[in-house]
Design an enzyme around this catalytic site. Structure first.
Site, PDB file in Angstrom:
ATOM      1  N   GLY A  16       2.844   1.875  10.782  1.00 33.95           N
ATOM      2  CA  GLY A  16       3.929   3.318  10.320  1.00 33.95           C
ATOM      3  C   GLY A  16       4.660   3.942  12.109  1.00 33.95           C
ATOM      4  O   GLY A  16       5.566   4.809  12.074  1.00 33.95           O
ATOM      5  N   HIS A  63      -9.454   1.112   5.402  1.00 38.13           N
ATOM      6  CA  HIS A  63      -7.821   1.381   5.867  1.00 38.13           C
ATOM      7  C   HIS A  63      -8.132   2.253   6.917  1.00 38.13           C
ATOM      8  O   HIS A  63      -9.213   3.583   6.388  1.00 38.13           O
ATOM      9  CB  HIS A  63      -6.571   2.435   4.277  1.00 38.13           C
ATOM     10  CG  HIS A  63      -5.459   2.141   5.056  1.00 38.13           C
ATOM     11  ND1 HIS A  63      -5.135   3.417   5.979  1.00 38.13           N
ATOM     12  CD2 HIS A  63      -4.382   0.879   5.136  1.00 38.13           C
ATOM     13  CE1 HIS A  63      -3.777   2.578   6.850  1.00 38.13           C
ATOM     14  NE2 HIS A  63      -3.725   1.395   5.925  1.00 38.13           N
ATOM     15  N   GLU A  78      -7.248   4.859   7.991  1.00 35.98           N
ATOM     16  CA  GLU A  78      -6.424   6.076   7.875  1.00 35.98           C
ATOM     17  C   GLU A  78      -7.771   6.623   6.960  1.00 35.98           C
ATOM     18  O   GLU A  78      -8.080   8.293   7.516  1.00 35.98           O
ATOM     19  CB  GLU A  78      -5.377   6.154   6.971  1.00 35.98           C
ATOM     20  CG  GLU A  78      -4.031   6.155   6.981  1.00 35.98           C
ATOM     21  CD  GLU A  78      -2.667   5.603   6.710  1.00 35.98           C
ATOM     22  OE1 GLU A  78      -2.517   5.458   5.341  1.00 35.98           O
ATOM     23  OE2 GLU A  78      -2.252   5.026   7.598  1.00 35.98           O
ATOM     24  N   SER A  80       3.719  -1.843  10.251  1.00 32.90           N
ATOM     25  CA  SER A  80       5.336  -2.230  10.807  1.00 32.90           C
ATOM     26  C   SER A  80       5.598  -3.397  10.174  1.00 32.90           C
ATOM     27  O   SER A  80       6.524  -3.504  10.735  1.00 32.90           O
ATOM     28  CB  SER A  80       5.420  -1.680  12.320  1.00 32.90           C
ATOM     29  OG  SER A  80       5.357  -0.389  12.804  1.00 32.90           O
ATOM     30  N   ASN A 127       0.519  -1.463   0.055  1.00 27.63           N
ATOM     31  CA  ASN A 127      -0.570  -0.063   0.036  1.00 27.63           C
ATOM     32  C   ASN A 127       0.935   1.674  -0.063  1.00 27.63           C
ATOM     33  O   ASN A 127       1.443   1.910   0.854  1.00 27.63           O
ATOM     34  CB  ASN A 127      -1.049   0.061   1.094  1.00 27.63           C
ATOM     35  CG  ASN A 127      -1.791   1.253   1.317  1.00 27.63           C
ATOM     36  OD1 ASN A 127      -1.418   1.564   0.630  1.00 27.63           O
ATOM     37  ND2 ASN A 127      -2.555   1.436   2.452  1.00 27.63           N
ATOM     38  N   TRP A 128       0.902   2.179  -1.059  1.00 19.64           N
ATOM     39  CA  TRP A 128       2.272   2.748  -1.480  1.00 19.64           C
ATOM     40  C   TRP A 128       1.129   4.230  -0.182  1.00 19.64           C
ATOM     41  O   TRP A 128       1.929   5.402  -0.289  1.00 19.64           O
ATOM     42  CB  TRP A 128       2.063   3.186  -2.860  1.00 19.64           C
ATOM     43  CG  TRP A 128       3.217   2.010  -3.246  1.00 19.64           C
ATOM     44  CD1 TRP A 128       3.087   0.971  -3.452  1.00 19.64           C
ATOM     45  CD2 TRP A 128       3.184   2.084  -5.251  1.00 19.64           C
ATOM     46  NE1 TRP A 128       4.011   0.288  -4.153  1.00 19.64           N
ATOM     47  CE2 TRP A 128       4.372   1.280  -5.182  1.00 19.64           C
ATOM     48  CE3 TRP A 128       3.192   2.993  -6.159  1.00 19.64           C
ATOM     49  CZ2 TRP A 128       4.071   0.520  -6.378  1.00 19.64           C
ATOM     50  CZ3 TRP A 128       3.847   3.140  -7.103  1.00 19.64           C
ATOM     51  CH2 TRP A 128       4.304   1.419  -7.041  1.00 19.64           C
ATOM     52  N   LYS A 129       0.157   4.151  -0.057  1.00 19.02           N
ATOM     53  CA  LYS A 129      -0.511   5.654   0.480  1.00 19.02           C
ATOM     54  C   LYS A 129      -0.410   6.793  -0.379  1.00 19.02           C
ATOM     55  O   LYS A 129       0.138   6.584  -1.883  1.00 19.02           O
ATOM     56  CB  LYS A 129      -0.486   5.728   2.192  1.00 19.02           C
ATOM     57  CG  LYS A 129       0.119   4.523   2.653  1.00 19.02           C
ATOM     58  CD  LYS A 129      -0.135   4.669   4.205  1.00 19.02           C
ATOM     59  CE  LYS A 129       0.100   3.125   4.723  1.00 19.02           C
ATOM     60  NZ  LYS A 129      -0.514   2.996   6.645  1.00 19.02           N
ATOM     61  N   GLY A 139       3.132  -1.260   4.216  1.00 14.85           N
ATOM     62  CA  GLY A 139       3.672   0.559   3.563  1.00 14.85           C
ATOM     63  C   GLY A 139       4.330   0.631   3.590  1.00 14.85           C
ATOM     64  O   GLY A 139       4.625   0.518   2.046  1.00 14.85           O
ATOM     65  N   GLY A 140       5.400   1.423   4.376  1.00 18.20           N
ATOM     66  CA  GLY A 140       6.787   1.614   4.593  1.00 18.20           C
ATOM     67  C   GLY A 140       7.753   0.863   3.794  1.00 18.20           C
ATOM     68  O   GLY A 140       8.214   1.585   2.577  1.00 18.20           O
ATOM     69  N   GLU A 184      -5.613  -5.097  10.509  1.00 18.84           N
ATOM     70  CA  GLU A 184      -3.972  -3.737  10.511  1.00 18.84           C
ATOM     71  C   GLU A 184      -4.582  -2.896  12.693  1.00 18.84           C
ATOM     72  O   GLU A 184      -4.973  -2.100  12.165  1.00 18.84           O
ATOM     73  CB  GLU A 184      -4.264  -2.867   9.951  1.00 18.84           C
ATOM     74  CG  GLU A 184      -4.055  -3.657   8.493  1.00 18.84           C
ATOM     75  CD  GLU A 184      -2.872  -2.359   7.573  1.00 18.84           C
ATOM     76  OE1 GLU A 184      -2.151  -2.842   6.898  1.00 18.84           O
ATOM     77  OE2 GLU A 184      -4.096  -1.368   6.863  1.00 18.84           O
TER      78      GLU A 184
HETATM   79  P1  13P Z   1       2.791   0.710   7.397  1.00 17.44           P
HETATM   80  O1  13P Z   1       3.814  -1.043   6.370  1.00 17.44           O
HETATM   81  O2  13P Z   1       4.036   1.714   6.996  1.00 17.44           O
HETATM   82  O3  13P Z   1       3.263  -0.084   9.230  1.00 17.44           O
HETATM   83  O4  13P Z   1       1.598   0.589   7.056  1.00 17.44           O
HETATM   84  C1  13P Z   1       1.061  -0.815   7.797  1.00 17.44           C
HETATM   85  C2  13P Z   1      -0.829  -0.571   6.053  1.00 17.44           C
HETATM   86  O5  13P Z   1      -0.911   1.043   7.489  1.00 17.44           O
HETATM   87  C3  13P Z   1      -1.080  -1.188   5.171  1.00 17.44           C
HETATM   88  O6  13P Z   1      -2.222  -0.674   4.721  1.00 17.44           O
END
Ligand code: 13P
Length: 254
Positions: free
Chosen positions: A176, A98, A100, A216, A9-11, A237-238, A170
């Site tokens: 993050g 998600h 967010e 994470s 997930n590149w956000k 994510g990251g 999640e």
């Molecule tokens: P991180 O891997 O950066 O913690 O993010 C997880 C996430 O929200 C994937 O959708």
């Protein structure tokens, strides 16, 4: 029997040209890994056309997902993206709910439900995200929160096969933060999610639905997470923004 699915997930990261560059590198790294893991990337909407073009032109074995969508097909909904638009870009997955989106953009279980139904009606596979906040976690509400989000998010949803949806557990406190859930904690949640899916659909179908862990995930913790019985992949994510890290995650069992 459940094929692992690792999704990035590149956000809100990477321009379209960056996405093309990234995918070419990623494909090069993945060329020899075979078919035992399904790999998906979920870039921002503005990158999807370029990503779809390079994936198709060079026949990459990488699936494409969007990070959200609206439930209507078209109309006066300024700023929104419809399932038909995603179909046109040959997107196969769409992340729905998600944390967010829930926390920053007012997504609720009701809107998640509408989006999940619209996605399935348009042959898009939702990756439905559930998970508790730190306060909820500390109050011991982890399983209840996931259950409520699933029961409400999947109300009236019919799927023909287990492959039609993916669930991502999640925990918000792990996103993050560098603080991931322990593999055992993640598996407890995943097992409960599977039980809830069994009561919504059937235990046969629930046994085949893939459940990801997200929060994470990195190249060093992925193997232990993937060893757990009810975890079938990761939503990253990251660490999915770095080709080397994402490749190491995908090759977790090599
Ligand atoms: P991180 O891997 O950066 O913690 O993010 C997880 C996430 O929200 C994937 O959708």
């Amino acid at each position: 029997m459940r094929k692992p699915i690792i999704a990035g997930n590149w956000k809100m990261n990477m321009t379209a040209s960056h996405a093309v560059f990234f995918l070419q590198f990623l494909e090069e790294e993945l060329r020899y890994i075979g078919e035992d893991v399904e790999v998906v990337v979920c870039p921002p909407f503005t990158d999807l056309r370029s990503a779809a073009t390079v994936i198709e032109a060079d026949n990459f074995n990488i699936g494409l997902g969007a990070q959200d969508m609206y439930w209507e097909e078209k109309g006066a909904f300024t700023g929104e993206i419809s399932p038909l638009m995603l179909n046109d870009l040959r997107v196969s997955y769409v992340i729905i709910g998600h944390s967010e989106r829930r926390n920053f953009f007012g997504e609720t279980n009701v809107t998640v439900n509408k989006k999940v139904k619209a996605a399935i009606a348009h042959h898009l596979k939702p990756i439905i995200c559930v998970g508790e906040s730190l306060d909820e976690h500390n109050r011991g509400e982890t399983l209840d929160i996931a259950q409520t989000q699933l029961v409400e998010g999947l109300k009236g949803v019919a799927i023909k096969k287990a492959d039609d949806l993916v669930v991502a557990y999640e925990p918000i406190w792990a996103i993050g933060t560098g603080r991931n859930a322990t593999p055992a904690e993640a598996n407890d949640a995943a097992r409960h999610i599977r039980t809830v899916l069994g009561s919504i659909f059937s235990s046969d179908l629930a046994g085949k639905i893939r459940i990801q862990y997200g929060g994470s995930v990195n190249p060093d913790n992925i193997s232990a997470i993937m060893k757990e019985s009810d975890i079938d992949g990761a939503l990253v994510g990251g660490a999915s923004l770095d080709v080397a890290d994402f490749t190491r995650i995908i090759k977790y069992n090599k």
